[in-house]
Design an enzyme around this catalytic site. Sequence first.
Site, PDB file in Angstrom:
ATOM      1  N   PRO A  92      65.683  23.122  20.049  1.00 51.26           N
ATOM      2  CA  PRO A  92      67.107  23.208  20.116  1.00 51.26           C
ATOM      3  C   PRO A  92      67.557  24.662  20.065  1.00 51.26           C
ATOM      4  O   PRO A  92      68.794  25.194  20.561  1.00 51.26           O
ATOM      5  CB  PRO A  92      67.926  22.482  19.011  1.00 51.26           C
ATOM      6  CG  PRO A  92      66.478  22.315  18.083  1.00 51.26           C
ATOM      7  CD  PRO A  92      65.427  22.269  18.982  1.00 51.26           C
ATOM      8  N   GLU A 119      60.583  19.495  10.909  1.00 51.65           N
ATOM      9  CA  GLU A 119      61.766  20.678  11.042  1.00 51.65           C
ATOM     10  C   GLU A 119      61.454  21.834  12.042  1.00 51.65           C
ATOM     11  O   GLU A 119      62.232  22.706  12.055  1.00 51.65           O
ATOM     12  CB  GLU A 119      61.754  21.604   9.660  1.00 51.65           C
ATOM     13  CG  GLU A 119      62.508  20.833   8.524  1.00 51.65           C
ATOM     14  CD  GLU A 119      63.870  20.457   8.963  1.00 51.65           C
ATOM     15  OE1 GLU A 119      64.665  21.017   9.439  1.00 51.65           O
ATOM     16  OE2 GLU A 119      64.121  19.282   8.689  1.00 51.65           O
ATOM     17  N   ARG A 157      61.707  15.105  40.542  1.00 48.32           N
ATOM     18  CA  ARG A 157      62.669  14.658  41.948  1.00 48.32           C
ATOM     19  C   ARG A 157      62.682  16.080  42.752  1.00 48.32           C
ATOM     20  O   ARG A 157      62.984  15.743  43.702  1.00 48.32           O
ATOM     21  CB  ARG A 157      63.655  13.996  41.186  1.00 48.32           C
ATOM     22  CG  ARG A 157      64.737  14.949  40.427  1.00 48.32           C
ATOM     23  CD  ARG A 157      65.861  14.312  40.023  1.00 48.32           C
ATOM     24  NE  ARG A 157      66.256  13.291  40.734  1.00 48.32           N
ATOM     25  CZ  ARG A 157      67.358  13.606  41.619  1.00 48.32           C
ATOM     26  NH1 ARG A 157      67.688  14.840  41.961  1.00 48.32           N
ATOM     27  NH2 ARG A 157      68.034  12.654  42.431  1.00 48.32           N
ATOM     28  N   ASP A 172      73.400  16.451  45.318  1.00 46.08           N
ATOM     29  CA  ASP A 172      73.589  16.405  43.746  1.00 46.08           C
ATOM     30  C   ASP A 172      74.279  17.412  43.234  1.00 46.08           C
ATOM     31  O   ASP A 172      74.508  18.425  43.565  1.00 46.08           O
ATOM     32  CB  ASP A 172      72.213  16.318  43.178  1.00 46.08           C
ATOM     33  CG  ASP A 172      71.290  14.784  43.349  1.00 46.08           C
ATOM     34  OD1 ASP A 172      72.025  14.022  43.663  1.00 46.08           O
ATOM     35  OD2 ASP A 172      70.122  15.129  43.229  1.00 46.08           O
TER      36      ASP A 172
HETATM   37  C1  LIG Z   1      64.533  17.669  14.030  1.00 47.60           C
HETATM   38  S1  LIG Z   1      64.225  18.951  15.491  1.00 47.60           S
HETATM   39  C2  LIG Z   1      63.978  20.384  14.589  1.00 47.60           C
HETATM   40  C3  LIG Z   1      65.401  21.094  14.569  1.00 47.60           C
HETATM   41  C4  LIG Z   1      65.180  22.316  13.722  1.00 47.60           C
HETATM   42  N1  LIG Z   1      65.246  22.372  12.401  1.00 47.60           N
HETATM   43  C5  LIG Z   1      66.549  23.442  14.205  1.00 47.60           C
HETATM   44  O1  LIG Z   1      67.401  22.857  13.383  1.00 47.60           O
HETATM   45  O2  LIG Z   1      66.556  24.089  15.089  1.00 47.60           O
HETATM   46  C6  LIG Z   1      62.286  18.645  15.772  1.00 47.60           C
HETATM   47  C7  LIG Z   1      61.847  18.630  17.263  1.00 47.60           C
HETATM   48  O3  LIG Z   1      62.604  18.188  18.075  1.00 47.60           O
HETATM   49  C8  LIG Z   1      63.067  18.737  19.464  1.00 47.60           C
HETATM   50  N2  LIG Z   1      64.491  18.886  19.748  1.00 47.60           N
HETATM   51  C9  LIG Z   1      65.201  18.596  18.987  1.00 47.60           C
HETATM   52  N3  LIG Z   1      66.460  18.802  19.555  1.00 47.60           N
HETATM   53  C10 LIG Z   1      66.168  19.371  20.878  1.00 47.60           C
HETATM   54  C11 LIG Z   1      67.084  19.738  21.927  1.00 47.60           C
HETATM   55  N4  LIG Z   1      68.254  19.948  21.945  1.00 47.60           N
HETATM   56  N5  LIG Z   1      66.306  20.454  22.917  1.00 47.60           N
HETATM   57  C12 LIG Z   1      65.053  20.320  22.934  1.00 47.60           C
HETATM   58  N6  LIG Z   1      64.121  19.968  22.040  1.00 47.60           N
HETATM   59  C13 LIG Z   1      64.834  19.447  20.787  1.00 47.60           C
HETATM   60  C14 LIG Z   1      62.096  19.990  19.026  1.00 47.60           C
HETATM   61  O4  LIG Z   1      60.962  19.833  19.722  1.00 47.60           O
HETATM   62  C15 LIG Z   1      62.181  20.239  17.588  1.00 47.60           C
HETATM   63  O5  LIG Z   1      60.833  20.827  17.101  1.00 47.60           O
END
Ligand SMILES: C[S@@+](CC[C@H](N)C(=O)[O-])C[C@H]1O[C@@H](n2cnc3c(N)ncnc32)[C@H](O)[C@@H]1O
Length: 243
Positions: A92, A119, A157, A172
Amino acid sequence: MLEIDVLTIFPELFPPVLDAAFVGIARDKGLARIDVHDLRDWATDRHRSVDDAPYGGGPGMVMTPEPLIPAIEALAGEKGPARAAHVIALSPQGRPLRQARLEELAAEAHLVLVCGRYEGIDQRVLDLAVDEELSIGDYVLSGGEVPAMVLVEGLVRLLPGVLGNPESALRDSFFEDLLEGPHYTRPPVYRGQSVPEVLRSGDHAVIARWRRQRALERTRERRPDLLPGDIDRKDRAEDVEGD
Ligand SMILES: C[S@@+](CC[C@H](N)C(=O)[O-])C[C@H]1O[C@@H](n2cnc3c(N)ncnc32)[C@H](O)[C@@H]1O
């Protein structure tokens, strides 16, 4: 051929997405190779651990450099100019994924996708072994597996030969920074709602113009941020008004 390796602790989540529809077709046609690897196969202890408690305290666990770095290096080589693959961690905190980036990535030869859990991932993994972090949106999921599937779907795609009609990708949303306009199919009238007459006119030039106007209108209403620059925005607005 686009080669993709996915690293995850939940490989069992992937088969239906990789086998069906266009991703399955791309693999069957030899246009994409996609392999999913269980990160625990690189673990060295008898519990096959991949995570540990965070330094500094706090909730949850963190994915450790081992086995993650050896796993990434086994699939992609060491980070640096000699590395042939491009390693992406889904996070994220990464750069938001956009269609333009997907188009660039579809031209790569080999991608390695790293799915986080818990996390997140120890910062040293990101610094020492990852080339790019990508986010699929401003919200938090529990793992990187669905984001990796999003990336795979979006990439495949775009590969030449995957879509039956390659023109459909050019119509698209996000092509030329526009959202696509509305679609209609049979019946011609449903619950009192009629298909716009122009779409049944058979006049392809008029239909193309109508579609562009609806795309411009929709983009202006829903995603004005996509229309670049004030001058261009004004031109496009006039385009709509002149319809
Ligand atoms: C619970 S999340 C960790 C969030 C992290 N503690 C933070 O607050 O940024 C666990 C994993 O989910 C994936 N993930 C969660 N949300 C995501 C998003 N919006 N885009 C890409 N990967 C995501 C990532 O690989 C991340 O390491």
